[in-house]
Enzyme design. Structure first.
Site, PDB file in Angstrom:
ATOM      1  N   ARG A   9      -6.482  -7.390  -6.294  1.00 14.44           N
ATOM      2  CA  ARG A   9      -6.864  -6.680  -7.506  1.00 14.44           C
ATOM      3  C   ARG A   9      -8.264  -6.106  -7.347  1.00 14.44           C
ATOM      4  O   ARG A   9      -9.091  -6.620  -6.593  1.00 14.44           O
ATOM      5  CB  ARG A   9      -6.857  -7.627  -8.733  1.00 14.44           C
ATOM      6  CG  ARG A   9      -5.508  -8.288  -9.025  1.00 14.44           C
ATOM      7  CD  ARG A   9      -4.503  -7.320  -9.588  1.00 14.44           C
ATOM      8  NE  ARG A   9      -4.940  -6.710 -10.839  1.00 14.44           N
ATOM      9  CZ  ARG A   9      -4.729  -7.250 -12.039  1.00 14.44           C
ATOM     10  NH1 ARG A   9      -4.123  -8.418 -12.161  1.00 14.44           N
ATOM     11  NH2 ARG A   9      -5.122  -6.610 -13.140  1.00 14.44           N
TER      12      ARG A   9
ATOM     13  N   TRP B   5     -13.451  -5.399 -11.552  1.00 11.93           N
ATOM     14  CA  TRP B   5     -13.666  -4.501 -12.685  1.00 11.93           C
ATOM     15  C   TRP B   5     -15.142  -4.463 -13.087  1.00 11.93           C
ATOM     16  O   TRP B   5     -15.525  -4.822 -14.195  1.00 11.93           O
ATOM     17  CB  TRP B   5     -12.784  -4.934 -13.850  1.00 11.93           C
ATOM     18  CG  TRP B   5     -11.310  -4.733 -13.592  1.00 11.93           C
ATOM     19  CD1 TRP B   5     -10.709  -4.413 -12.415  1.00 11.93           C
ATOM     20  CD2 TRP B   5     -10.260  -4.838 -14.549  1.00 11.93           C
ATOM     21  NE1 TRP B   5      -9.347  -4.320 -12.567  1.00 11.93           N
ATOM     22  CE2 TRP B   5      -9.048  -4.580 -13.873  1.00 11.93           C
ATOM     23  CE3 TRP B   5     -10.227  -5.149 -15.910  1.00 11.93           C
ATOM     24  CZ2 TRP B   5      -7.805  -4.610 -14.526  1.00 11.93           C
ATOM     25  CZ3 TRP B   5      -8.995  -5.170 -16.550  1.00 11.93           C
ATOM     26  CH2 TRP B   5      -7.797  -4.904 -15.870  1.00 11.93           C
TER      27      TRP B   5
ATOM     28  N   ASP C 138      -7.331   4.176 -15.056  1.00 10.83           N
ATOM     29  CA  ASP C 138      -6.194   3.282 -15.232  1.00 10.83           C
ATOM     30  C   ASP C 138      -6.171   2.654 -16.630  1.00 10.83           C
ATOM     31  O   ASP C 138      -7.133   2.729 -17.388  1.00 10.83           O
ATOM     32  CB  ASP C 138      -6.259   2.182 -14.172  1.00 10.83           C
ATOM     33  CG  ASP C 138      -4.908   1.554 -13.880  1.00 10.83           C
ATOM     34  OD1 ASP C 138      -3.903   1.972 -14.488  1.00 10.83           O
ATOM     35  OD2 ASP C 138      -4.863   0.636 -13.029  1.00 10.83           O
TER      36      ASP C 138
ATOM     37  N   GLU D 221      -3.388   0.825 -22.267  1.00  9.13           N
ATOM     38  CA  GLU D 221      -2.318   0.330 -23.128  1.00  9.13           C
ATOM     39  C   GLU D 221      -2.517  -1.124 -23.562  1.00  9.13           C
ATOM     40  O   GLU D 221      -1.672  -1.698 -24.233  1.00  9.13           O
ATOM     41  CB  GLU D 221      -0.961   0.482 -22.446  1.00  9.13           C
ATOM     42  CG  GLU D 221      -0.784  -0.292 -21.146  1.00  9.13           C
ATOM     43  CD  GLU D 221      -1.515   0.340 -19.977  1.00  9.13           C
ATOM     44  OE1 GLU D 221      -2.394  -0.358 -19.407  1.00  9.13           O
ATOM     45  OE2 GLU D 221      -1.224   1.481 -19.629  1.00  9.13           O
TER      46      GLU D 221
ATOM     47  N   ASP E 241       3.546   1.980 -12.286  1.00  7.67           N
ATOM     48  CA  ASP E 241       3.790   0.964 -11.259  1.00  7.67           C
ATOM     49  C   ASP E 241       5.282   0.762 -11.013  1.00  7.67           C
ATOM     50  O   ASP E 241       5.881  -0.223 -11.460  1.00  7.67           O
ATOM     51  CB  ASP E 241       3.155  -0.367 -11.681  1.00  7.67           C
ATOM     52  CG  ASP E 241       1.654  -0.258 -11.834  1.00  7.67           C
ATOM     53  OD1 ASP E 241       1.072   0.709 -11.319  1.00  7.67           O
ATOM     54  OD2 ASP E 241       1.058  -1.135 -12.477  1.00  7.67           O
TER      55      ASP E 241
ATOM     56  N   HIS F 237       0.064   4.808  -2.166  1.00  9.85           N
ATOM     57  CA  HIS F 237      -0.496   3.541  -2.647  1.00  9.85           C
ATOM     58  C   HIS F 237      -0.012   2.436  -1.724  1.00  9.85           C
ATOM     59  O   HIS F 237       1.151   2.403  -1.330  1.00  9.85           O
ATOM     60  CB  HIS F 237      -0.035   3.269  -4.086  1.00  9.85           C
ATOM     61  CG  HIS F 237      -0.914   2.298  -4.828  1.00  9.85           C
ATOM     62  ND1 HIS F 237      -1.292   1.079  -4.315  1.00  9.85           N
ATOM     63  CD2 HIS F 237      -1.481   2.383  -6.064  1.00  9.85           C
ATOM     64  CE1 HIS F 237      -2.056   0.455  -5.188  1.00  9.85           C
ATOM     65  NE2 HIS F 237      -2.195   1.222  -6.258  1.00  9.85           N
TER      66      HIS F 237
END
Length: 675
Positions: A298, A301, A402, A405, A469, A534
């Site tokens: 990941r 962030w 990104d 939501e 994704d 990706h």
């Protein structure tokens, strides 16, 4: 009694009324078949890592059987009642552009639910509602509209979906989408758009009506009509806004998704260019660092250049740019709770709050992050400056913007609006933040950002969508095939620029991307507005673009095809910017008299003159598709066809592609056979 105003006709009868707009019946009401229900309920919404469980604790749903129509000024007021206790008002008129405008309002304070039935015909087809992955024609099913994770698998009858549900309720369903929107197009050649952002459910199941449900006490609907679908989309995009043209470098090859640091980027770039691959960019989503979780690799962030992982990046970016290669990064509207950017946002009071007034932190999969309160003008401007300072000034040619939501419904926002109402609107606000960062630095048209989440307003501010994704498999609902109806449904919602991760992303439950899947996805991607790879969340489990020499050769061929088509693709993108004509189009847009084109969801027109039918099944070397009546030429053999169902050979590197013989681009298309 009949009252006539331009384009709008309301006819009253003793037992009800009908409302038509440009000869399309919109509402029909009688006491026996009312068009309006009101009620009250309490939303029960739970979120886990962007997956939502949504239930309505419904207290009552009451049919408003009686209607009184009053002509007022340039419109009508229709008052609906049921006895003395329940009432609602519908204002009927047109806006300044001549669109039909319906404004609904509950008059009982306790009522916060509306169900409105629009008249329909059994033969109608319905398209739109944002980005829909499982269905293109929406007729026959309900579609709840709520931005969320796409879901893993997305078909409740499959093992993968069941496993995802068992693990963390992440299996999804046919209507789960990053980009919902309360907009649909009917084959009666009208569109309906709802201004609200609350939870909605558009149910197209009944042959005689469409039932639209709103979890709010008011709703505003807009309708417009046209003689052709091309004109209708031009009108729809005129309402919603259009995407600007793409930066020129987008058409110059593939953007390589790479992780691992500066030298890894250089090595992979050299390998691909030495193999003849045309590369326009390096997309390094881990530019800010990495965090390892059980899900896989990941991104860290904390939206700052990680100098340890990417040493000398500030020197390498301008070098690559001189060589025609952009550097693209990554950002989202959340900041890792354990990092300094979150600390700065918290100190400034820029995070959304919980019920106790403390900063709200969301669990994103073994780590937490704060939510930047984009409704706070100071926080919004501060985050724009983060984008300008940390991405644009570094020299990034673009980035993935990104998420969007994940806004929890129990958080509290600076603007005082319920997070339940703001939830759907959030990704469009996030898009606007990115757009304005480009606009204010004079980089619009030079720098590209791409998003997966969206809503009304994304048309104006999200310059490129990507499909999110997908699984690294062949499933219809969540693999390569699903990207085609996603692009087409988004096209019918007013957003005409769409692409996907070559090879998919989600690598779970023993899924591994095969070489064949990657090559087939590459074939498809060459006939979309952007080519980008990706690695997936578990790169070691997936076949990659440089896994062997044959794969590199394949990318060399398909990027040569993509760049050869550059002037044609640029023209299609320009049409989208000027008129709202999507780059990937449903066939009926130009062949509306051909009934068979209305049910095709796995093939499309790429611009006006190319027809593409991607191979989306494993181990296939031929493919059957449908050609509308026209003069078609098979791109790889030069063989001519006139229409109907055809079967062609479709080896890897030769996806089923046809072009119109009388196209003004014929000389350009003729070059494909030699590639």
């Amino acid at each position: 009694m009949a009252s006539q105003y331009p384009d709008v006709k309301v006819i009253t009868r003793d037992d009800g009324f009908s409302l038509s707009f440009q000869d399309r019946l919109i509402l029909c009401h009688t006491p026996q078949s009312p068009c309006l229900w009101m009620g009250s309920g309490a939303a029960d919404i739970e979120m886990f890592r962007g997956n939502f469980s949504i239930k309505d604790k419904l207290n009552e749903k009451i049919a408003l059987t009686d209607a009184t129509v009053t002509a007022q000024g340039a419109g009508w007021t229709i008052r609906f009642t049921r006895g003395d206790a329940v009432s609602a008002t519908l204002l009927v008129g047109t806006d300044k552009q001549g669109r039909l405008e319906l404004k609904l309002k509950n008059e009982l304070p306790s009522h916060n639910r509306i169900w409105l039935r629009l008249a329909a015909q059994p033969a109608d087809h319905i398209y739109g509602c944002g980005e829909q992955f499982s269905y293109f024609d929406l007729r026959g099913k309900p579609f709840p509209l709520w931005t969320s994770e796409q879901g893993v698998g997305r078909n409740k009858q499959t093992l993968v979906t069941w496993l995802a549900d068992c693990k963390e309720n992440a299996g999804g369903d046919y209507y789960w989408t990053f980009f919902p929107q309360p907009t649909f197009v009917s084959t009666q050649k009208y569109y309906c758009h709802v201004d609200n952002s609350c939870y909605m459910n558009f149910d197209f199941s009944d042959p005689d009506f469409h039932e639209l449900a709103f979890w709010e006490d008011n709703a505003t609907l807009r309708f417009d009509c046209a003689e052709t679908y091309v004109d209708l989309l031009e009108k729809l995009s005129g309402l919603l806004g259009r995407q600007p043209e793409l930066p020129d470098w987008v058409y110059d090859g593939v953007t390589l998704g790479v992780q691992g640091g500066t030298e890894v980027c250089q090595q992979k770039l050299d390998t691909m260019r030495n193999g003849g691959v045309k590369v326009n960019g390096i997309w390094a989503q881990d530019w800010s660092g990495i965090r390892m979780t059980s899900f896989g690799k990941r991104v860290m962030w904390n939206w700052k250049w990680n100098r340890e992982l990417y040493p000398q990046l500030d020197e390498r970016i301008p070098q690559w740019k001189r060589e025609g290669v952009q550097f693209l990064s990554y950002i989202n509207p959340y900041v890792a709770s354990d990092k300094d950017l979150c600390e700065e946002a918290a100190t400034r009071g820029y995070l959304t709050k919980d019920a106790d007034g403390k900063d709200y932190h969301v669990e994103f999969g073994e780590f937490y992050a704060g939510v930047i309160d984009l409704t706070n003008p100071e926080a919004y401007d501060w985050y724009k400056e983060v984008i300008k300072r940390n991405l644009i000034e570094l020299g990034c040619g673009g980035w993935m913007a990104d998420f969007g939501e994940y806004l929890p419904t129990d958080t509290f926002l600076h603007n005082g609006v319920s997070a339940e109402i703001m939830h759907n609107a959030w990704p469009a606000l996030w898009a606007k933040c990115n757009y304005e960062a480009l606009e204010e630095t004079g980089k619009l048209g030079e720098i590209l950002f791409f998003m997966r989440a969206g809503y009304t307003g994304s048309q104006k501010h999200s310059v490129m969508m990507w499909a999110g994704d997908q699984n690294v498999d062949w499933s219809l609902d969540d693999g390569l095939a699903s990207v085609v109806p996603a692009a087409l449904s988004l096209a019918m919602t007013g957003h005409g620029l769409h692409h996907s991760d070559i090879g998919g992303y989600t690598t779970l439950f023993e899924m591994k991307r095969s070489k064949e899947l990657l090559l087939r996805w590459c074939d498809f991607s060459a006939f979309t507005p952007m080519m980008r790879t990706h690695e997936g969340n578990r790169p070691g489990d997936n076949w990659q673009f440089d896994s062997d020499a044959e794969t590199i050769d394949h990318f060399a061929r398909m990027t040569s095809i993509f760049t050869t088509l550059k002037p044609y693709i640029k023209d299609a993108v320009a049409q989208n910017a000027k008129r709202g004509l999507p780059v990937m189009r449903p066939l009926f847009l130009h062949y509306e008299d051909d009934a068979q084109t209305y049910s095709l969801k796995y093939q499309y027109l790429f611009g006006r003159d190319l027809l593409v039918a991607p191979v989306h099944e494993e181990a296939r070397r031929d493919w059957t598709l449908y050609l509308p009546q026209d003069s078609w030429i098979h791109a790889w053999t030069g063989e001519e066809y006139t229409g109907g169902e055809v079967t062609v050979q479709a080896p890897l590197g030769q996806p089923p592609v046809f072009y119109r013989a009388n196209s003004e681009w014929r000389k350009l298309f003729d070059q494909l056979i030699a590639l």
